[in-house]
Motif scaffolding. Structure first.
Motif, PDB file in Angstrom:
ATOM      1  N   PRO A   1       0.832  -1.208   0.000  1.00 44.21           N
ATOM      2  CA  PRO A   1       0.000   0.000   0.000  1.00 44.21           C
ATOM      3  C   PRO A   1       0.866   1.258   0.000  1.00 44.21           C
ATOM      4  O   PRO A   1       1.970   1.267   0.547  1.00 44.21           O
ATOM      5  CB  PRO A   1      -0.794  -0.125   1.309  1.00 44.21           C
ATOM      6  N   ALA A   2       0.351   2.319  -0.623  1.00 44.69           N
ATOM      7  CA  ALA A   2       1.116   3.551  -0.764  1.00 44.69           C
ATOM      8  C   ALA A   2       1.473   4.183   0.579  1.00 44.69           C
ATOM      9  O   ALA A   2       2.442   4.940   0.676  1.00 44.69           O
ATOM     10  CB  ALA A   2       0.337   4.547  -1.622  1.00 44.69           C
ATOM     11  N   ASP A   3       0.701   3.863   1.624  1.00 48.92           N
ATOM     12  CA  ASP A   3       0.987   4.454   2.943  1.00 48.92           C
ATOM     13  C   ASP A   3       1.806   3.536   3.847  1.00 48.92           C
ATOM     14  O   ASP A   3       1.991   3.813   5.039  1.00 48.92           O
ATOM     15  CB  ASP A   3      -0.317   4.840   3.643  1.00 48.92           C
ATOM     16  N   ALA A   4       2.329   2.434   3.296  1.00 49.81           N
ATOM     17  CA  ALA A   4       3.150   1.528   4.108  1.00 49.81           C
ATOM     18  C   ALA A   4       4.458   2.203   4.505  1.00 49.81           C
ATOM     19  O   ALA A   4       5.038   2.984   3.736  1.00 49.81           O
ATOM     20  CB  ALA A   4       3.435   0.250   3.327  1.00 49.81           C
ATOM     21  N   GLU A   5       4.932   1.881   5.688  1.00 53.35           N
ATOM     22  CA  GLU A   5       6.223   2.399   6.160  1.00 53.35           C
ATOM     23  C   GLU A   5       7.318   1.427   5.710  1.00 53.35           C
ATOM     24  O   GLU A   5       7.380   0.293   6.181  1.00 53.35           O
ATOM     25  CB  GLU A   5       6.227   2.514   7.684  1.00 53.35           C
ATOM     26  N   ILE A   6       8.153   1.874   4.802  1.00 55.88           N
ATOM     27  CA  ILE A   6       9.213   1.028   4.266  1.00 55.88           C
ATOM     28  C   ILE A   6      10.392   1.020   5.240  1.00 55.88           C
ATOM     29  O   ILE A   6      10.878   2.083   5.654  1.00 55.88           O
ATOM     30  CB  ILE A   6       9.668   1.509   2.873  1.00 55.88           C
TER      31      ILE A   6
END
Length: 217
Positions: free
Chosen positions: A192-197
Protein backbone atom coordinates in the motif's frame (compact mmCIF):
# COMPACT_ATOMS: atom_id res chain seq x y z
CA UNK A 1 21.09 -27.23 6.45
CA UNK A 2 18.67 -29.36 4.42
CA UNK A 3 18.42 -29.82 0.66
CA UNK A 4 15.11 -28.65 -0.78
CA UNK A 5 12.86 -31.24 -2.41
CA UNK A 6 12.78 -29.18 -5.64
CA UNK A 7 16.44 -29.97 -6.22
CA UNK A 8 16.32 -33.76 -5.91
CA UNK A 9 16.03 -34.65 -9.61
CA UNK A 10 18.46 -31.95 -10.81
CA UNK A 11 21.10 -32.93 -8.25
CA UNK A 12 20.70 -36.61 -9.16
CA UNK A 13 21.11 -35.88 -12.88
CA UNK A 14 24.15 -33.68 -12.24
CA UNK A 15 25.72 -36.32 -10.01
CA UNK A 16 25.13 -39.03 -12.63
CA UNK A 17 26.66 -36.94 -15.41
CA UNK A 18 29.63 -36.02 -13.23
CA UNK A 19 30.24 -39.68 -12.39
CA UNK A 20 30.12 -40.65 -16.08
CA UNK A 21 32.52 -37.85 -17.04
CA UNK A 22 34.93 -38.77 -14.24
CA UNK A 23 34.84 -42.48 -15.13
CA UNK A 24 35.45 -41.83 -18.82
CA UNK A 25 38.32 -39.48 -18.07
CA UNK A 26 39.98 -41.94 -15.70
CA UNK A 27 39.59 -44.65 -18.33
CA UNK A 28 40.65 -42.72 -21.42
CA UNK A 29 43.07 -40.06 -20.19
CA UNK A 30 46.36 -40.09 -18.32
CA UNK A 31 45.90 -39.66 -14.58
CA UNK A 32 47.43 -36.17 -14.64
CA UNK A 33 44.74 -35.01 -17.08
CA UNK A 34 41.86 -37.04 -15.65
CA UNK A 35 42.16 -35.78 -12.07
CA UNK A 36 41.53 -32.06 -12.80
CA UNK A 37 38.48 -32.93 -14.92
CA UNK A 38 37.14 -35.22 -12.17
CA UNK A 39 37.64 -32.49 -9.56
CA UNK A 40 35.82 -30.01 -11.83
CA UNK A 41 32.93 -32.46 -12.21
CA UNK A 42 32.71 -32.84 -8.42
CA UNK A 43 32.80 -29.05 -8.03
CA UNK A 44 29.88 -28.78 -10.45
CA UNK A 45 27.85 -31.19 -8.31
CA UNK A 46 28.60 -29.18 -5.16
CA UNK A 47 27.77 -25.94 -6.97
CA UNK A 48 24.38 -27.20 -8.17
CA UNK A 49 23.62 -28.72 -4.76
CA UNK A 50 24.26 -25.34 -3.11
CA UNK A 51 21.40 -23.82 -5.14
CA UNK A 52 18.92 -26.05 -3.36
CA UNK A 53 19.98 -25.57 0.24
CA UNK A 54 17.07 -24.94 2.59
CA UNK A 55 18.05 -23.25 5.87
CA UNK A 56 16.34 -23.81 9.21
CA UNK A 57 15.26 -20.43 10.58
CA UNK A 58 13.25 -19.08 13.47
CA UNK A 59 9.66 -18.46 12.35
CA UNK A 60 8.73 -14.82 13.05
CA UNK A 61 5.10 -13.71 12.89
CA UNK A 62 3.89 -10.11 13.26
CA UNK A 63 0.42 -9.04 12.13
CA UNK A 64 1.26 -5.60 10.70
CA UNK A 65 4.68 -6.48 9.30
CA UNK A 66 5.66 -7.56 5.79
CA UNK A 67 8.74 -9.79 5.89
CA UNK A 68 11.14 -10.42 3.05
CA UNK A 69 9.94 -13.31 0.86
CA UNK A 70 13.49 -14.07 -0.32
CA UNK A 71 17.18 -13.77 0.44
CA UNK A 72 18.98 -11.19 -1.65
CA UNK A 73 19.55 -7.50 -2.25
CA UNK A 74 16.98 -4.69 -2.42
CA UNK A 75 17.36 -3.35 -5.97
CA UNK A 76 14.25 -1.17 -6.28
CA UNK A 77 11.94 0.87 -4.05
CA UNK A 78 9.53 2.97 -6.08
CA UNK A 79 5.91 3.90 -6.61
CA UNK A 80 4.40 2.17 -9.62
CA UNK A 81 1.00 1.51 -11.14
CA UNK A 82 0.02 -2.13 -10.60
CA UNK A 83 -2.19 -3.15 -13.52
CA UNK A 84 -2.87 -6.85 -13.05
CA UNK A 85 -4.89 -6.93 -9.84
CA UNK A 86 -5.14 -3.63 -7.93
CA UNK A 87 -5.13 -1.20 -10.86
CA UNK A 88 -3.80 1.57 -8.65
CA UNK A 89 -0.52 2.94 -7.36
CA UNK A 90 1.59 0.77 -5.05
CA UNK A 91 5.07 0.88 -3.60
CA UNK A 92 7.14 -1.92 -5.08
CA UNK A 93 10.12 -3.34 -3.21
CA UNK A 94 12.24 -5.67 -5.36
CA UNK A 95 14.61 -8.28 -3.93
CA UNK A 96 17.18 -9.69 -6.36
CA UNK A 97 18.44 -13.22 -5.69
CA UNK A 98 21.91 -13.96 -7.07
CA UNK A 99 23.26 -17.40 -7.89
CA UNK A 100 24.80 -17.45 -4.42
CA UNK A 101 21.61 -16.78 -2.45
CA UNK A 102 19.16 -19.31 -1.02
CA UNK A 103 16.41 -19.69 -3.64
CA UNK A 104 13.50 -20.70 -1.40
CA UNK A 105 10.62 -18.18 -1.27
CA UNK A 106 8.29 -17.53 1.67
CA UNK A 107 4.89 -15.92 2.22
CA UNK A 108 5.59 -12.38 3.52
CA UNK A 109 2.27 -12.15 5.39
CA UNK A 110 -0.45 -14.46 6.72
CA UNK A 111 -3.93 -14.70 5.24
CA UNK A 112 -5.96 -16.33 2.49
CA UNK A 113 -4.72 -16.62 -1.09
CA UNK A 114 -7.17 -14.44 -3.02
CA UNK A 115 -5.52 -14.59 -6.45
CA UNK A 116 -2.85 -16.61 -8.22
CA UNK A 117 -1.64 -16.70 -11.80
CA UNK A 118 1.40 -18.13 -13.57
CA UNK A 119 2.46 -16.08 -16.60
CA UNK A 120 4.72 -17.49 -19.30
CA UNK A 121 7.14 -14.98 -20.75
CA UNK A 122 10.68 -13.94 -21.59
CA UNK A 123 13.91 -14.42 -19.66
CA UNK A 124 15.38 -10.92 -19.45
CA UNK A 125 17.99 -10.27 -16.77
CA UNK A 126 16.08 -9.98 -13.49
CA UNK A 127 17.12 -6.39 -12.77
CA UNK A 128 15.76 -5.20 -16.14
CA UNK A 129 12.82 -2.77 -15.52
CA UNK A 130 10.53 -4.73 -17.89
CA UNK A 131 11.22 -8.13 -16.31
CA UNK A 132 8.35 -7.65 -13.84
CA UNK A 133 5.89 -7.47 -16.74
CA UNK A 134 7.54 -9.45 -19.55
CA UNK A 135 9.39 -12.37 -17.90
CA UNK A 136 8.02 -15.70 -16.78
CA UNK A 137 6.46 -14.93 -13.40
CA UNK A 138 3.79 -15.78 -10.87
CA UNK A 139 1.47 -13.29 -9.20
CA UNK A 140 0.08 -14.10 -5.75
CA UNK A 141 -2.28 -11.95 -3.67
CA UNK A 142 -2.76 -12.68 0.03
CA UNK A 143 -5.85 -11.23 1.76
CA UNK A 144 -4.92 -10.42 5.35
CA UNK A 145 -8.54 -9.73 6.25
CA UNK A 146 -9.20 -6.46 4.49
CA UNK A 147 -5.63 -5.59 3.54
CA UNK A 148 -4.09 -7.32 0.56
CA UNK A 149 -0.46 -7.84 -0.37
CA UNK A 150 0.67 -8.83 -3.87
CA UNK A 151 4.02 -10.38 -4.63
CA UNK A 152 5.61 -11.72 -7.81
CA UNK A 153 8.21 -14.41 -8.34
CA UNK A 154 10.11 -13.41 -11.48
CA UNK A 155 12.39 -15.61 -13.55
CA UNK A 156 15.63 -14.15 -14.88
CA UNK A 157 18.31 -14.86 -17.43
CA UNK A 158 19.39 -18.12 -15.76
CA UNK A 159 16.19 -19.22 -14.00
CA UNK A 160 13.87 -21.28 -16.18
CA UNK A 161 11.33 -22.63 -13.74
CA UNK A 162 9.28 -21.05 -10.98
CA UNK A 163 7.56 -23.27 -8.42
CA UNK A 164 4.69 -21.91 -6.33
CA UNK A 165 2.68 -23.64 -3.62
CA UNK A 166 -0.04 -20.94 -3.52
CA UNK A 167 -3.61 -22.15 -4.03
CA UNK A 168 -6.57 -19.78 -4.24
CA UNK A 169 -8.77 -20.06 -1.15
CA UNK A 170 -6.10 -21.69 1.01
CA UNK A 171 -4.97 -20.18 4.30
CA UNK A 172 -1.22 -19.47 4.45
CA UNK A 173 0.98 -18.67 7.43
CA UNK A 174 3.47 -15.84 7.49
CA UNK A 175 7.01 -16.98 6.66
CA UNK A 176 5.90 -20.46 5.57
CA UNK A 177 7.35 -21.64 2.25
CA UNK A 178 5.51 -20.36 -0.82
CA UNK A 179 7.76 -21.77 -3.52
CA UNK A 180 11.12 -21.84 -5.22
CA UNK A 181 12.81 -20.12 -8.18
CA UNK A 182 15.35 -22.51 -9.63
CA UNK A 183 18.73 -20.81 -10.00
CA UNK A 184 17.76 -17.46 -8.60
CA UNK A 185 16.06 -14.30 -9.88
CA UNK A 186 13.79 -11.76 -8.19
CA UNK A 187 10.71 -11.25 -6.01
CA UNK A 188 8.65 -8.04 -6.12
CA UNK A 189 6.42 -6.94 -3.25
CA UNK A 190 3.56 -4.53 -4.03
CA UNK A 191 2.64 -2.62 -0.87
CA UNK A 192 0.00 0.00 0.00
CA UNK A 193 1.12 3.55 -0.76
CA UNK A 194 0.99 4.45 2.94
CA UNK A 195 3.15 1.53 4.11
CA UNK A 196 6.22 2.40 6.16
CA UNK A 197 9.21 1.03 4.27
CA UNK A 198 11.88 -0.32 6.63
CA UNK A 199 14.66 -1.08 4.10
CA UNK A 200 16.67 0.99 1.64
CA UNK A 201 18.30 0.39 -1.72
CA UNK A 202 21.29 -1.92 -1.54
CA UNK A 203 20.27 -3.56 1.73
CA UNK A 204 21.00 -7.27 2.06
CA UNK A 205 17.83 -9.01 3.25
CA UNK A 206 17.10 -12.47 4.62
CA UNK A 207 13.85 -14.27 3.87
CA UNK A 208 11.59 -14.74 6.93
CA UNK A 209 13.89 -12.56 9.04
CA UNK A 210 14.13 -9.06 7.52
CA UNK A 211 11.22 -6.68 8.00
CA UNK A 212 10.48 -4.99 4.68
CA UNK A 213 7.56 -2.79 5.68
CA UNK A 214 5.08 -1.99 8.40
CA UNK A 215 1.41 -1.60 7.45
CA UNK A 216 -1.01 0.96 8.82
CA UNK A 217 -3.45 -0.62 11.31
Amino acid sequence: MRIHKEGASIILITLSLAAIVAALCLWLLPLAAALPVSVAALAAVLFVTSFFRCPEREILREDDTVFSPADGTVVAIEEVEENEYFHDNRIVVSVFMSLWNVHVNWFPVAGTVDYFRHHHGLFLVAWHPKSSEDNERTTTVVDMGGRKILFRQIAGLVARRIVSYARVGHRVEQNSQCGFIKFGSRVDLFLPADAEILVKLGDKVTGTQTRIARLKP
